[in-house]
Design a protein around this motif. Structure first.
Motif, mmCIF file in Angstrom:
data_model
loop_
_atom_site.group_PDB
_atom_site.id
_atom_site.type_symbol
_atom_site.label_atom_id
_atom_site.label_comp_id
_atom_site.label_asym_id
_atom_site.label_seq_id
_atom_site.Cartn_x
_atom_site.Cartn_y
_atom_site.Cartn_z
ATOM 1 N N ASP A 166 0.804 -1.221 0.000
ATOM 2 C CA ASP A 166 0.000 0.000 0.000
ATOM 3 C C ASP A 166 0.837 1.271 0.000
ATOM 4 N N LEU A 167 1.850 1.319 -0.873
ATOM 5 C CA LEU A 167 2.643 2.541 -1.012
ATOM 6 C C LEU A 167 1.903 3.542 -1.885
ATOM 7 N N SER A 168 2.162 4.834 -1.633
ATOM 8 C CA SER A 168 1.529 5.882 -2.422
ATOM 9 C C SER A 168 2.553 6.946 -2.785
ATOM 10 N N VAL A 169 2.116 7.898 -3.621
ATOM 11 C CA VAL A 169 2.987 9.008 -4.000
ATOM 12 C C VAL A 169 3.359 9.835 -2.775
ATOM 13 N N ARG A 170 2.452 9.923 -1.808
ATOM 14 C CA ARG A 170 2.767 10.664 -0.586
ATOM 15 C C ARG A 170 3.955 10.031 0.143
ATOM 16 N N ASP A 171 4.036 8.694 0.141
ATOM 17 C CA ASP A 171 5.188 8.026 0.749
ATOM 18 C C ASP A 171 6.474 8.403 0.023
ATOM 19 N N LEU A 172 6.383 8.446 -1.316
ATOM 20 C CA LEU A 172 7.562 8.765 -2.116
ATOM 21 C C LEU A 172 8.004 10.205 -1.881
ATOM 22 N N MET A 173 7.054 11.134 -1.899
ATOM 23 C CA MET A 173 7.384 12.541 -1.645
ATOM 24 C C MET A 173 7.948 12.735 -0.242
ATOM 25 N N GLY A 174 7.392 12.020 0.725
ATOM 26 C CA GLY A 174 7.897 12.131 2.087
ATOM 27 C C GLY A 174 9.322 11.626 2.209
ATOM 28 N N THR A 175 9.638 10.551 1.470
ATOM 29 C CA THR A 175 11.006 10.021 1.483
ATOM 30 C C THR A 175 11.980 11.047 0.920
ATOM 31 N N PHE A 176 11.600 11.689 -0.190
ATOM 32 C CA PHE A 176 12.467 12.715 -0.777
ATOM 33 C C PHE A 176 12.645 13.897 0.171
ATOM 34 N N THR A 177 11.563 14.312 0.785
ATOM 35 C CA THR A 177 11.639 15.443 1.710
ATOM 36 C C THR A 177 12.624 15.145 2.832
#
Length: 501
Positions: A390-401
């Protein structure tokens, strides 16, 4: 007055009416130049001698500069070969012109980097065109090389600085010292000076005999100039790579490793890149002639990847309906991205996985790009992926941040993008600290089913490829990555740049 022998010799060779260079004084006093310099500063401290210093520059061609003076600058040779090939009338193959110009190795990168900069023409999509109005005979860098070689100087300081940056000219700054007797020095000479028996080092013999109590020890001037020694240091790019690794390990990632030369199967096919995709041509990738194919590929995985390309994945899968052959999949290239490592690991070929998993690599990749301030033929890519449910784009953006905040970069911008292998996808941008311009720093997304299902992955996987060099630009404010990477690298900058912790 009693003085050490070297000081007496320097005073005797100095003049009361004119300044004399210290090297001349050393010759006349028959002592080494460094001994004369040391004695002169000691006499100056005593008020007996006045020492003056003048900074002077010497300019000379490097070995590479002498080579280009004889054979011609690479960009000029490229332009002349281009005219011979008719590139002033219509674009011609870049490869054929490079061969005609006799350019290979580093000279190719140098020629291409300066060809467009000087307005000789353009290189695009593997073709070269030449400006018929360009005049390499008036090339100021060419003229400056000749002037410096014959004992003159470059007419334009900016031209000379560019030759220094290219490593064709070396500029050395040295200090010339001269000395003159002061009034006290003249008086001391008239009153008479004797040579004092001085000792410069404490020896075991002096200590055991007790003579150290009676001898006169020479004084040392701890402020005297010493020879500058340029020791080795870790390249700023490597320092940054190590910082990236430390940050990612601290975020719970493990490092991937794998071959620089790999099969197109791992580089492109597993990524659901059609075999007729423009990015897979020899214009974007570097193919190997020997060996030209990989020996082993997992047969069952090859069949699943082939099926994904031809038929798609799932009930609604379409595939590409374009040609797919195992011969192409087996052909060997220099990897254009480190996602080939991700494919090897996600398939279980190089690692056994049990979600959740986090992996990264900071490795070199190779692309046939046009050289400019943000593109090189080889560079470092920060590859990473997370496998979980259940990964989402929000997880990806949070990782980059979280990642970029470790480097004091907090102004990331995200732009939707298309990739054949991720959906959704987006590019990352950061603001350059000096120019204020947006700089693309990476590409990312959630891997599509067409990528994951053939690999046997049932969880979600978010992934990215970031540029180490562009991270460096945002951290240090460099405007051209060639200043820190490659043949045009500024060595003084690398020696003196402040390390960002």
């Amino acid at each position: 007055m009693k003085l050490p022998a070297a000081q007496v010799a320097v005073l005797s060779a100095a003049s009361a009416t004119e300044e004399r260079p210290l090297d001349h004084i050393a010759d006349e006093a028959d002592i080494k130049p460094e001994a004369a310099t040391r004695a002169a500063f000691e006499l100056a401290d005593a008020g007996l001698l006045a020492v003056s210093e003048t900074e002077r520059e010497s300019v000379a061609l490097t070995d590479e500069g002498r080579e280009y003076r004889e054979a011609g600058l690479p960009e000029v040779r490229l332009y002349e070969a281009a005219l011979e090939a008719g590139a002033d009338e219509a674009p011609v193959s870049l490869g054929s012109v490079l061969d005609a110009a006799g350019l290979e190795g580093d000279a190719v990168d140098i020629a291409l980097a300066n060809f467009a900069r000087k307005g000789y023409g353009e290189v695009a999509a593997g073709d070269l065109s030449a400006d018929p109005d360009a005049d390499p005979g008036e090339d100021p860098e060419r003229a400056a090389l000749e002037a410096i070689a014959t004992g003159g100087a470059a007419a334009d300081a900016a031209v000379r600085d560019r030759l220094v940056q290219r490593g064709l000219v070396a500029v050395e700054t040295h200090t010339e010292r001269a000395a003159k007797l002061t009034d006290d020095g003249v008086t001391a000479q008239m009153e008479g000076i004797e040579v004092a028996e001085t000792v410069r080092a404490v020896t075991p013999e002096l200590l055991t005999s007790g003579e150290w109590r009676d001898v006169e020890f020479a004084e040392y001037n701890v402020e005297a100039d010493a020879e500058a020694v340029q020791g080795g240091r870790e390249h700023i790019l490597r320092q940054t790579a190590n910082r990236v690794k430390d940050v990612l390990v601290g975020m719970g990632f493990r490092e991937m490793q794998g071959p620089h030369v790999d099969a197109q199967f791992w580089i492109n096919d597993c990524l659901f890149m059609p075999q007729d995709h423009p990015a897979r041509t020899h214009w974007d990738q570097f193919a190997l002639a020997q060996p030209d194919a990989i020996e082993e590929l997992p047969a069952d995985l090859v069949e699943r990847v082939k099926s994904a390309h031809l038929e798609g994945v799932g009930e609604d899968g379409e595939g590409y309906h374009s040609p797919w052959t195992e011969d192409v999949a087996r052909s060997l290239d220099l990897r254009g991205h480190t996602t080939s490592l991700s494919m090897r690991y996600l398939s279980g070929y190089d690692a056994d996985l049990d979600p959740p998993e986090r992996y990264f690599s900071v490795e070199k990749v190779y692309r046939n790009d046009t050289l400019d301030p943000t593109h090189l033929l080889e560079f470092f890519q920060i590859e990473g992926w997370v496998m979980a449910e259940d990964l989402s784009v929000r997880d990806l953006m949070g990782t980059f941040t979280e990642f970029y905040e470790q480097f004091d970069i907090t102004d990331l911008e995200f732009k939707p993008h298309y990739n054949p292998y991720t959906e959704p996808s987006f590019e990352l941008f950061g603001t350059h600290p000096e120019t204020g311009e947006l700089v693309e720093v990476g590409n990312s997304g959630i891997f599509r089913d067409e990528v994951l299902r053939p690999l046997g992955v049932e969880a979600d996987v978010m992934a990215w490829g970031l540029s180490l060099e562009r991270l460096l630009m945002l951290m240090y404010g460099f405007e051209d990555i060639r200043d820190v990477h490659g043949t045009l690298c500024d060595l003084d900058l690398l020696r003196n740049v402040e390390v960002v912790h």
